[in-house]
Enzyme design. Structure first.
Site, PDB file in Angstrom:
ATOM      1  N   ASP A 184      23.769  31.974 -47.752  1.00 48.01           N
ATOM      2  CA  ASP A 184      23.172  30.742 -48.057  1.00 48.01           C
ATOM      3  C   ASP A 184      23.569  30.292 -49.434  1.00 48.01           C
ATOM      4  O   ASP A 184      22.626  30.940 -50.502  1.00 48.01           O
ATOM      5  CB  ASP A 184      21.958  30.577 -47.477  1.00 48.01           C
ATOM      6  CG  ASP A 184      21.666  31.488 -46.186  1.00 48.01           C
ATOM      7  OD1 ASP A 184      22.555  32.262 -45.752  1.00 48.01           O
ATOM      8  OD2 ASP A 184      20.526  31.344 -46.176  1.00 48.01           O
TER       9      ASP A 184
ATOM     10  N   TRP B 193      14.757  36.202 -50.232  1.00 50.76           N
ATOM     11  CA  TRP B 193      15.523  34.560 -49.005  1.00 50.76           C
ATOM     12  C   TRP B 193      15.213  33.265 -49.371  1.00 50.76           C
ATOM     13  O   TRP B 193      15.233  33.115 -50.338  1.00 50.76           O
ATOM     14  CB  TRP B 193      15.007  35.014 -47.326  1.00 50.76           C
ATOM     15  CG  TRP B 193      15.603  36.921 -47.226  1.00 50.76           C
ATOM     16  CD1 TRP B 193      15.682  37.451 -47.684  1.00 50.76           C
ATOM     17  CD2 TRP B 193      15.195  37.394 -46.036  1.00 50.76           C
ATOM     18  NE1 TRP B 193      16.013  38.679 -47.078  1.00 50.76           N
ATOM     19  CE2 TRP B 193      15.275  38.254 -45.823  1.00 50.76           C
ATOM     20  CE3 TRP B 193      14.663  36.547 -44.568  1.00 50.76           C
ATOM     21  CZ2 TRP B 193      15.746  39.579 -44.611  1.00 50.76           C
ATOM     22  CZ3 TRP B 193      14.862  37.354 -43.291  1.00 50.76           C
ATOM     23  CH2 TRP B 193      15.013  38.330 -43.733  1.00 50.76           C
TER      24      TRP B 193
END
Ligand SMILES: *[C@@H]1O[C@H](CO)[C@@H](O)[C@H](O)[C@H]1NC(C)=O
Ligand SMILES: *[C@@H]1O[C@H](CO)[C@@H](O)[C@H](O)[C@H]1NC(C)=O
Ligand SMILES: *[C@@H]1O[C@H](CO)[C@@H](O)[C@H](O)[C@H]1NC(C)=O
Ligand SMILES: *[C@@H]1O[C@H](CO)[C@@H](O)[C@H](O)[C@H]1NC(C)=O
Length: 575
Positions: free
Chosen positions: A62, A121
């Site tokens: 991502d 994350w």
């Protein structure tokens, strides 16, 4: 507004759960992984990109916290410093002045506190009214729970934002027995926005059973966050919502709108969720009630798999940011590999980023338009413009003098002979299925016509991106496909065919297609950015100088090419 002093952070030593490191708050534990000389260059590989962002090696997923700060564009990304598969995730960091050429910086955020010790994350940047950025991101704590953390630049006067310090108050949002949040489905905070009530709002994706959820939190100081009683948004039967994104768009202009300057009457909202179940990014267009903090999609704008996607091929975990230097909304998205894991390990890398796209609302108000940032055109060289030409059914036209493995091509078709269009069976509602049943080699009447990219000399390999036109109930329907079935002689790749309908009227409008071609990726924009489709392909023969580019028409009726412009693309500094 510096909400807490960075100096606070220098004094807390943290014991890693693994007992391996003792960390001072200054960031040096992954020093060896930050040594860029250690990146063995894989540049001679035929499938590495020439102008799509990717690190020199290893796994990337991502895009995180994209922003512009003091004239410098920042991209952080989920990165495994230790290999070409997912794991050991840190926030790698690169900077750019033009969104095209990138300089790698040292790792910005990595596990160092209990609230992120098992993973740092995805997350997003928020720019405070005084210009200071803050980062909210998901951490994995030692019990495996997903919690949200805050980091701030150590030195806001550094435009490169090299050092990040984490809040001693982390986690700033966490699942508890009282709030009933699923601790293994609570991640990816959005960019926050400041309400007229003086409170910050942020949204985090989640699920309860099959219902996708967007939790809303509010804060007065960006540190102490309270979960709202109502959700910003939710939808049945969509599964986990990853990387939710929420931003305003202007109803009558392509100019971007900053979250902080919202609330005009000429603004609509876009809500995007990355569905873990299908690995696609879906969005709706709707209204936002800033008092109740509730988002409602417009009538006909549908959540989930029957709704609109940013991209009908590979494009996931995307994130937008407002580019205050050029007043535009820019979208980043991760493009996964279609090669096998063993091939990824062999080549030593996995994952690229899409060329950043400007996004704005179509004048219909029903969908977004997307177009590669203007800056990418600085790489165009050796333009080839072909004259208007009728392309007979069953013919192929090679585009000469272009480096076909690294190119940008725009083609426009004018179609006549509408009476001969094939009928659209009312059961053909799934465009991807229709494209897989009617690939480039299935001859039709009006189409398939489009581009053959990464074509080998003897046509043993090619990827076809094309249109077909059908006669629907009371209009003509345009189908756009990307057919990878013959893209490579290597049998180990995922060669799924992609498809979408394009909301254009082919009777009154020309049909346009632009493809950004880059060694193992083809990003295609149909109908001036109404439908986008990205494919990963790994030709064995059609590489480098041996790749060719053609226009083709495999319908029985002729079509006219009214414009065909192609450019060889120069290499960019992609890291
Ligand atoms: C909580 O999340 C986990 C991981 O996605 C999932 O397996 C589980 O079913 C979820 N529980 C509920 C009640 O949604
Ligand atoms: C959009 O429309 C509103 C009124 O409907 C107008 O005030 C505004 O200037 C328009 N903006 C542009 C860029 O046309
Ligand atoms: C990555 O690619 C593989 C192989 O094509 C596919 O199965 C998987 O769903 C993809 N994941 C994402 C996030 O795109
Ligand atoms: C066009 O159709 C014919 C007949 O099915 C097929 O042999 C040929 O490969 C097709 N051309 C392309 C570019 O797919």
């Amino acid at each position: 507004m510096a909400i807490f002093s960075a100096r606070l952070f220098f004094f807390f030593p943290i014991l890693f759960g693994h007992g391996i490191f003792e960390l001072e708050a200054s960031h040096h534990i992954y020093q060896t992984l930050q040594n860029l000389d250690e990146f063995a260059s894989a540049t001679s590989q035929p499938h590495r990109t020439g102008y799509h962002f990717q690190p020199p090696k290893n796994w990337m997923n991502d895009p995180n916290g994209p922003m512009i700060y003091k004239g410098i564009y920042h991209l952080f990304y989920q990165y495994n410093p230790k290999g070409a598969v997912w794991g050991n995730i840190v926030w790698a960091h690169s900077t750019s002045r033009d969104l095209v050429n990138w300089t790698p910086q040292k790792v910005a955020i990595y596990p160092s506190q209990p609230s992120d010790i098992d993973g740092a994350w995805s997350g997003s940047a928020t720019i405070f009214p005084d210009g200071t950025p803050a980062m909210l991101f998901t951490g994995i704590n030692p019990t495996g729970q997903q919690v949200q953390n805050l980091a701030m630049p150590k030195n806001p006067s550094d435009p490169y934002l090299l050092e990040w310090v984490k809040s001693p108050k982390n986690p700033v949002m966490a699942p508890t027995p009282e709030n009933q949040i699923n601790a293994s489905s609570f991640r990816d905070p959005t960019t926050a926005w400041l309400g007229a009530d003086g409170r910050w709002k942020v949204v985090i994706g989640s699920r309860i059973n099959r219902k996708g959820l967007a939790y809303l939190y509010r804060s007065k100081d960006f540190v102490y966050w309270i979960k709202a009683k109502t959700l910003l948004h939710s939808a049945e039967d969509t599964g986990m919502w990853e990387c939710v994104d929420f931003f305003p768009v202007s109803v009558n202009s392509s100019v971007g709108v900053d979250m902080l300057s919202i609330l005009g009457p000429n603004v609509k909202y876009v809500f995007k969720a990355s569905l873990d179940d299908t690995k696609h990014d879906y969005y709706t267009v709707g209204e936002y009630d800033p008092v109740k903090d509730v988002y409602t999609p417009d009538e006909g704008s549908v959540d989930g798999d029957s709704g609109l996607r940013y991209d009908y091929g590979k494009f996931y975990a995307s994130k937008s940011f407002f580019d205050s230097a050029k007043n535009r909304m820019i979208l980043w998205g991760w493009i996964n590999e279609s090669s096998s894991v063993s091939d990824d390990i062999k080549k030593g890398w996995s994952g690229i980023q899409a060329i950043p796209r400007v996004i704005w609302l179509d004048k219909s108000g029903k969908q977004l338009l997307q177009w590669p940032i203007k800056e990418i055109e600085m790489l165009r060289t050796n333009a080839v413009h072909l004259p208007r030409k009728v392309l007979q059914g069953g013919s192929v036209l090679e585009v000469p003098r272009v480096t076909a493995a690294q190119a940008d091509v725009e083609i426009t078709f004018k179609v006549s002979h509408f009476r001969k269009a094939e009928g659209l069976d009312p059961s053909w509602t799934n465009p991807q299925l229709l494209c897989s049943q009617k690939g480039a080699s299935v001859r039709g009447s009006l189409g398939p016509f489009g581009l053959l990219v990464f074509a080998s000399k003897g046509m043993q390999e090619y990827t076809s991106v094309f249109f077909r036109i059908f006669k629907g109930q009371n209009k003509y329907v345009v189908l756009m496909c990307s057919d990878q079935s013959r893209s490579s002689l290597n049998p180990d790749n995922d060669k799924t065919t992609y498809g979408a309908f394009v909301d254009v009227d082919p009777v009154h409008e020309h049909l346009s297609l632009r493809s950004l071609i880059d060694h193992s990726v083809v990003e295609s924009f149909g109908g001036q950015g109404k439908s986008c489709m990205t494919a990963r392909v790994y030709p064995i023969l059609a590489i480098n100088e041996d790749a060719h580019l053609h226009a083709f028409n495999n319908g029985s009726k002729s079509v006219t090419i009214t414009r065909l412009s192609a450019w060889s693309m120069k290499k960019a500094n992609i890291n």
